[in-house]
Design a protein around this motif. Structure first.
Motif, PDB file in Angstrom:
ATOM      1  N   LEU A   5       0.847  -1.176   0.000  1.00 48.91           N
ATOM      2  CA  LEU A   5       0.000   0.000   0.000  1.00 48.91           C
ATOM      3  C   LEU A   5       0.889   1.236   0.000  1.00 48.91           C
ATOM      4  N   LYS A   6       0.654   2.132  -0.923  1.00 48.17           N
ATOM      5  CA  LYS A   6       1.406   3.375  -0.988  1.00 48.17           C
ATOM      6  C   LYS A   6       0.420   4.521  -0.797  1.00 48.17           C
ATOM      7  N   VAL A   7       0.649   5.333   0.236  1.00 46.30           N
ATOM      8  CA  VAL A   7      -0.234   6.451   0.546  1.00 46.30           C
ATOM      9  C   VAL A   7       0.435   7.728   0.071  1.00 46.30           C
ATOM     10  N   THR A   8      -0.259   8.482  -0.752  1.00 49.70           N
ATOM     11  CA  THR A   8       0.245   9.777  -1.206  1.00 49.70           C
ATOM     12  C   THR A   8      -0.760  10.845  -0.809  1.00 49.70           C
ATOM     13  N   PRO A   9      -0.291  11.923  -0.190  1.00 46.05           N
ATOM     14  CA  PRO A   9      -1.207  12.982   0.210  1.00 46.05           C
ATOM     15  C   PRO A   9      -1.823  13.646  -1.012  1.00 46.05           C
ATOM     16  N   ASN A  10      -3.075  14.055  -0.882  1.00 48.89           N
ATOM     17  CA  ASN A  10      -3.739  14.663  -2.017  1.00 48.89           C
ATOM     18  C   ASN A  10      -3.777  16.184  -1.915  1.00 48.89           C
ATOM     19  N   GLY A  11      -3.176  16.757  -0.877  1.00 46.83           N
ATOM     20  CA  GLY A  11      -3.157  18.204  -0.712  1.00 46.83           C
ATOM     21  C   GLY A  11      -2.081  18.834  -1.580  1.00 46.83           C
ATOM     22  N   PRO A  12      -1.970  20.129  -1.497  1.00 50.68           N
ATOM     23  CA  PRO A  12      -0.936  20.813  -2.281  1.00 50.68           C
ATOM     24  C   PRO A  12       0.452  20.454  -1.777  1.00 50.68           C
ATOM     25  N   ARG A  13       1.410  20.537  -2.670  1.00 47.05           N
ATOM     26  CA  ARG A  13       2.794  20.239  -2.295  1.00 47.05           C
ATOM     27  C   ARG A  13       3.302  21.342  -1.387  1.00 47.05           C
ATOM     28  N   LEU A  14       3.857  20.951  -0.261  1.00 48.69           N
ATOM     29  CA  LEU A  14       4.375  21.908   0.709  1.00 48.69           C
ATOM     30  C   LEU A  14       5.896  21.898   0.682  1.00 48.69           C
ATOM     31  N   ASP A  15       6.475  23.079   0.740  1.00 48.52           N
ATOM     32  CA  ASP A  15       7.916  23.171   0.898  1.00 48.52           C
ATOM     33  C   ASP A  15       8.243  22.931   2.365  1.00 48.52           C
ATOM     34  N   PRO A  16       9.314  22.225   2.640  1.00 45.45           N
ATOM     35  CA  PRO A  16       9.626  21.921   4.034  1.00 45.45           C
ATOM     36  C   PRO A  16      10.106  23.155   4.788  1.00 45.45           C
ATOM     37  N   ASN A  17       9.892  23.132   6.080  1.00 45.64           N
ATOM     38  CA  ASN A  17      10.507  24.112   6.974  1.00 45.64           C
ATOM     39  C   ASN A  17      11.824  23.502   7.428  1.00 45.64           C
ATOM     40  N   LEU A  18      12.913  24.213   7.211  1.00 43.76           N
ATOM     41  CA  LEU A  18      14.239  23.697   7.566  1.00 43.76           C
ATOM     42  C   LEU A  18      14.801  24.477   8.748  1.00 43.76           C
ATOM     43  N   PHE A  19      15.427  23.755   9.658  1.00 45.50           N
ATOM     44  CA  PHE A  19      16.065  24.349  10.827  1.00 45.50           C
ATOM     45  C   PHE A  19      17.414  23.672  11.021  1.00 45.50           C
ATOM     46  N   ILE A  20      18.453  24.452  11.240  1.00 45.58           N
ATOM     47  CA  ILE A  20      19.771  23.895  11.554  1.00 45.58           C
ATOM     48  C   ILE A  20      19.975  24.044  13.049  1.00 45.58           C
ATOM     49  N   LEU A  21      20.122  22.907  13.723  1.00 46.86           N
ATOM     50  CA  LEU A  21      20.241  22.876  15.176  1.00 46.86           C
ATOM     51  C   LEU A  21      21.635  22.406  15.559  1.00 46.86           C
ATOM     52  N   ASN A  22      22.170  22.982  16.623  1.00 43.42           N
ATOM     53  CA  ASN A  22      23.463  22.523  17.122  1.00 43.42           C
ATOM     54  C   ASN A  22      23.379  22.366  18.631  1.00 43.42           C
ATOM     55  N   PRO A  23      24.166  21.474  19.210  1.00 45.99           N
ATOM     56  CA  PRO A  23      24.109  21.245  20.654  1.00 45.99           C
ATOM     57  C   PRO A  23      24.748  22.394  21.412  1.00 45.99           C
ATOM     58  N   LEU A  24      24.378  22.510  22.683  1.00 44.46           N
ATOM     59  CA  LEU A  24      25.020  23.502  23.534  1.00 44.46           C
ATOM     60  C   LEU A  24      26.492  23.148  23.700  1.00 44.46           C
ATOM     61  N   GLN A  25      27.326  24.147  23.649  1.00 43.59           N
ATOM     62  CA  GLN A  25      28.757  23.927  23.800  1.00 43.59           C
ATOM     63  C   GLN A  25      29.163  24.235  25.240  1.00 43.59           C
ATOM     64  N   PRO A  26      30.099  23.495  25.795  1.00 43.27           N
ATOM     65  CA  PRO A  26      30.540  23.771  27.163  1.00 43.27           C
ATOM     66  C   PRO A  26      31.289  25.092  27.235  1.00 43.27           C
ATOM     67  N   ASP A  27      31.319  25.675  28.434  1.00 45.52           N
ATOM     68  CA  ASP A  27      32.051  26.922  28.620  1.00 45.52           C
ATOM     69  C   ASP A  27      33.530  26.703  28.333  1.00 45.52           C
ATOM     70  N   GLY A  28      34.141  27.694  27.757  1.00 45.75           N
ATOM     71  CA  GLY A  28      35.555  27.596  27.420  1.00 45.75           C
ATOM     72  C   GLY A  28      35.809  27.008  26.054  1.00 45.75           C
ATOM     73  N   ASN A  29      34.759  26.608  25.357  1.00 45.49           N
ATOM     74  CA  ASN A  29      34.918  26.046  24.021  1.00 45.49           C
ATOM     75  C   ASN A  29      35.233  27.170  23.041  1.00 45.49           C
ATOM     76  N   ASP A  30      36.135  26.915  22.112  1.00 43.95           N
ATOM     77  CA  ASP A  30      36.506  27.908  21.110  1.00 43.95           C
ATOM     78  C   ASP A  30      35.367  28.072  20.118  1.00 43.95           C
ATOM     79  N   ARG A  31      34.702  29.243  20.148  1.00 45.41           N
ATOM     80  CA  ARG A  31      33.562  29.484  19.267  1.00 45.41           C
ATOM     81  C   ARG A  31      33.887  30.531  18.215  1.00 45.41           C
ATOM     82  N   THR A  32      35.144  30.738  17.956  1.00 48.51           N
ATOM     83  CA  THR A  32      35.515  31.803  17.029  1.00 48.51           C
ATOM     84  C   THR A  32      35.537  31.348  15.589  1.00 48.51           C
TER      85      THR A  32
END
Length: 149
Positions: A5-32
């Protein structure tokens, strides 16, 4: 013969929402430098079609990830959600013609911890001004009240 069974949505094609996530860095980490940010994730949400690839643009060149294993969200819209992982810093992420640039790279260029003390002094000076202004207003009101009554 198995049934598929293959299900395909019948609504309009939506562009994705993209987010770039990064983890918290410890204090003293070189962020330059942008390469010191560490492992990051490109999160794509709210898209219908699992066709096409997610492209993670990195320092060593683009990495292509196939989102065929993307799960269907249980929200009312029933869209797909996919996370592309990498062990390097992501400069940009694109999927279905939508592009997201990494805003954290700009933060690295403007990261100046020595300006924190100046900001603290300015905040404290504004607080003292508010206290003195309230004191002056209160004393003025009490003086007028004492003179009139």
């Amino acid at each position: 013969m198995p049934i598929s069974l293959k299900v395909t949505p019948n609504g309009p094609r939506l562009d994705p929402n993209l987010f770039i996530l990064n983890p918290l860095q410890p204090d003293g980490n070189d962020r330059t430098s942008p390469d010191s940010l560490g492992p990051e994730v490109c999160l794509a949400t709210d898209f219908h079609l699992k066709d096409g690839d997610m492209v993670l643009n990195q320092k060593d060149g683009p990495v292509t990830i196939n989102p065929s294993g993307a799960p269907l969200s249980q929200t009312q819209n029933r869209n797909y959600v996919f996370a592309g992982f990498t062990n390097r810093s992501i400069y940009s992420c694109e999927m279905h013609g939508t592009l997201e640039n990494n805003d954290n790279l700009d933060m690295c260029a403007n990261f100046h911890p020595e300006k924190a003390r100046l900001n603290f002094y300015l905040l404290m000076m504004n607080g003292v001004r508010v206290v003195f202004t309230k004191t002056l207003a209160f004393n003025t009101i009490l003086t007028i009240r004492a003179l009139l009554f």
